[in-house]
Design an enzyme around this catalytic site. Structure first.
Site, mmCIF file in Angstrom:
data_model
loop_
_atom_site.group_PDB
_atom_site.id
_atom_site.type_symbol
_atom_site.label_atom_id
_atom_site.label_comp_id
_atom_site.label_asym_id
_atom_site.label_seq_id
_atom_site.Cartn_x
_atom_site.Cartn_y
_atom_site.Cartn_z
ATOM 1 N N ASP A 183 0.763 -1.323 -0.142
ATOM 2 C CA ASP A 183 -0.003 -0.107 -0.115
ATOM 3 C C ASP A 183 0.750 1.343 -0.206
ATOM 4 O O ASP A 183 0.300 2.274 -0.729
ATOM 5 C CB ASP A 183 -0.896 -0.006 1.151
ATOM 6 C CG ASP A 183 -2.083 -1.136 1.230
ATOM 7 O OD1 ASP A 183 -1.699 -1.978 0.439
ATOM 8 O OD2 ASP A 183 -2.893 -1.098 2.098
ATOM 9 N N GLU A 405 3.335 -8.461 11.409
ATOM 10 C CA GLU A 405 2.814 -8.029 9.751
ATOM 11 C C GLU A 405 3.993 -7.872 8.895
ATOM 12 O O GLU A 405 4.096 -8.339 7.902
ATOM 13 C CB GLU A 405 1.860 -6.867 9.984
ATOM 14 C CG GLU A 405 1.323 -6.521 8.498
ATOM 15 C CD GLU A 405 0.470 -5.341 8.601
ATOM 16 O OE1 GLU A 405 0.274 -4.648 9.791
ATOM 17 O OE2 GLU A 405 -0.308 -4.864 7.636
HETATM 18 C C1 GLC Z 1 -2.324 -3.824 4.287
HETATM 19 C C2 GLC Z 1 -1.228 -4.401 3.724
HETATM 20 C C3 GLC Z 1 -1.881 -5.299 2.459
HETATM 21 C C4 GLC Z 1 -3.011 -6.391 3.341
HETATM 22 C C5 GLC Z 1 -3.770 -5.682 4.100
HETATM 23 C C6 GLC Z 1 -4.587 -6.747 4.906
HETATM 24 O O1 GLC Z 1 -2.900 -2.890 3.878
HETATM 25 O O2 GLC Z 1 -0.386 -3.315 3.086
HETATM 26 O O3 GLC Z 1 -0.790 -6.056 1.800
HETATM 27 O O4 GLC Z 1 -3.628 -7.009 2.260
HETATM 28 O O5 GLC Z 1 -3.144 -4.820 5.126
HETATM 29 O O6 GLC Z 1 -3.680 -7.394 5.908
#
Ligand code: GLC
Length: 437
Positions: A183, A405
């Site tokens: 993102d 994460e």
């Molecule tokens: C964040 C991450 C993305 C993921 C989402 C849910 O937005 O950047 O890769 O899919 O979280 O975990």
């Protein structure tokens, strides 16, 4: 760095299962408690992948649950809001942007039973299904799953080909940074900075890197513009953000190859999928390869991004990538620009880049998600030593810091949310290898 007892493989596996158990709500697994309380597109694919060698039934349920959100156009949305995951609390949606932002129910092509976002994410589902098919011990159950899901995946790929070749050269463009899965990558900084100045009308900041980069309002504005067009594919020709990302397209290509493997199981012809993979390969080389690396192409500015990030290695997922290019890419990956100067694989942004930030999401930290993709790519090209380094480094990260994460690539400390499903699931896949050895 948090102090954690050293975990052997058995204990690590038990922890991973307990995260996946705790994050299960109804028929699917949310990416993390609290921050991501719904089902996400590529996260679901990684959960399916991680379950593939352990629990075919749950892998199938997860995939079918995501597919409940697919639109009649074939689009698989980036978030599915299942009724089992309450999105309202004290009359306010807990997650922003939630169903009232996306307004999928206003669209006749969106499903009735669930609300969804109107964007997509890298098409990783065929890869995940192929992983299930390749490894499932219950062959009948896996074959039934393939027969059921294969047509949905064909529709997903057809939709990309029909609506996202905005550059006209055979690649799929993302129309929002969220579609990349990466993102807040610095790769999107220039196209976001080039958007017109915004009124401060957008609110609901997530506790994310993107808020800190000052781009959050732009993310929301972009999504709202697309929504207000009625998610019209024709509008996308004028949408101000359109980028051909090498990771998105590398995953798409690998998923085409996966569909070719799955087609005979579903009684279909694999040839069109091989042809699609060849077209994407040619387009990647033609449009994104420059000076020994793949770069994202900003279609609006008409130029390649100067920023080199982990997405640049996405085309390694192509089993047919010419071997001289594989060697060049692996050289960069192993160099001090990425793995060579980090304690842990793989920084999400080139370390020497001015935008590199060791602790902010996709601006520097290492992710299990991308490590896993690159390790499978290394395997596919017979780079066993690289694959071994990626697997060992990833297991060291989760052993030391838990299923975070993402991680600081220098000292391995955890970043972002805890108990992240994709990190736990892909660890199970890595553990399956060490059990098999
Ligand atoms: C964040 C991450 C993305 C993921 C989402 C849910 O937005 O950047 O890769 O899919 O979280 O975990």
């Amino acid at each position: 760095m948090e102090a954690r007892p050293a975990l052997d493989n058995g204990a690590l596996g038990r922890e991973a299962w307990s995260v996946l158990g705790a994050n299960r709500t109804g028929s699917c697994t949310v990416p993390a408690p609290g921050l991501y309380p719904h089902q996400w597109n590529w996260d679901a694919a990684f959960v399916v992948t991680g379950l593939a060698r352990w629990d075919t039934r749950r892998a199938g349920t997860e995939l079918l649950s995501l597919m409940e959100g697919r639109w009649s156009t074939g689009m698989v949305p980036h978030i599915v809001f299942h009724p089992s995951q309450p999105s309202r609390h004290s009359h306010a949606e807990t997650y922003f942007p939630g169903p009232s932002f996306w307004r999928s129910r206003d669209r006749p092509e969106a499903p009735n039973r669930v609300s969804t976002s109107g964007l997509t994410q890298p098409p990783s589902q065929a890869l995940a299904l192929w992983w299930v098919w390749r490894h499932a011990t219950d062959r009948d159950e896996a074959a039934a799953l393939v027969r059921l899901v294969y047509p949905m995946l064909v529709a997903q790929h057809d939709h990309l080909a029909a609506t996202r070749d905005l550059g006209g050269g055979g690649l799929a463009a993302i129309v929002h940074p969220w579609e990349s899965g990466m993102d807040d990558s610095p790769v999107w900084d220039a196209p976001l900075d080039a958007l017109p100045p915004l009124r401060p009308a957008y609110h609901g900041r997530e506790q994310r890197g993107e808020a800190q980069t000052g781009h959050h309002d732009r993310y929301v504005w972009l999504a709202a513009r697309y929504r207000d067009s009625g998610y019209d594919p024709a509008y996308l020709r004028d949408h101000p953000f359109a980028v051909e990302d090498p990771m998105f397209n590398g995953i798409w290509l690998a998923s085409c190859e996966a569909l070719a493997e799955l087609a005979p199981v579903a009684g279909a012809d694999p040839a069109p999928h091989r042809e699609a993979a060849e077209r994407i390969r040619a387009a990647l080389l033609d449009r994104l390869w420059l000076d020994g690396l793949f770069h994202a192409r900003d279609l609006r500015a008409g130029r390649l991004s100067p920023v080199c990030a982990v997405g640049s290695f996405g085309p390694l997922l192509d089993p047919g990538l010419p071997s001289d290019l594989v060697a060049t890419l692996v050289g960069v990956l192993e160099s001090p620009r990425f793995m060579g100067a980090a304690g842990y694989p793989v920084p999400s942004c080139e370390i020497r880049s001015p935008q590199f930030d060791r602790s902010r999401y996709w601006r520097g930290p290492s992710w299990v998600i991308t490590n896993w993709l690159l390790l499978r790519a290394a395997d596919a090209h017979g780079r066993t030593e690289l694959a071994r380094l990626l697997a060992a480094g990833t297991l060291r990260l989760v052993r030391q810091a838990g299923f975070r994460e993402c991680f600081d690539p220098f000292d391995g400390s955890g970043r972002g949310s805890r108990d992240f499903s994709a990190s736990a699931a892909l660890t199970l896949d890595l553990l399956a290898d060490s059990v098999a050895v």
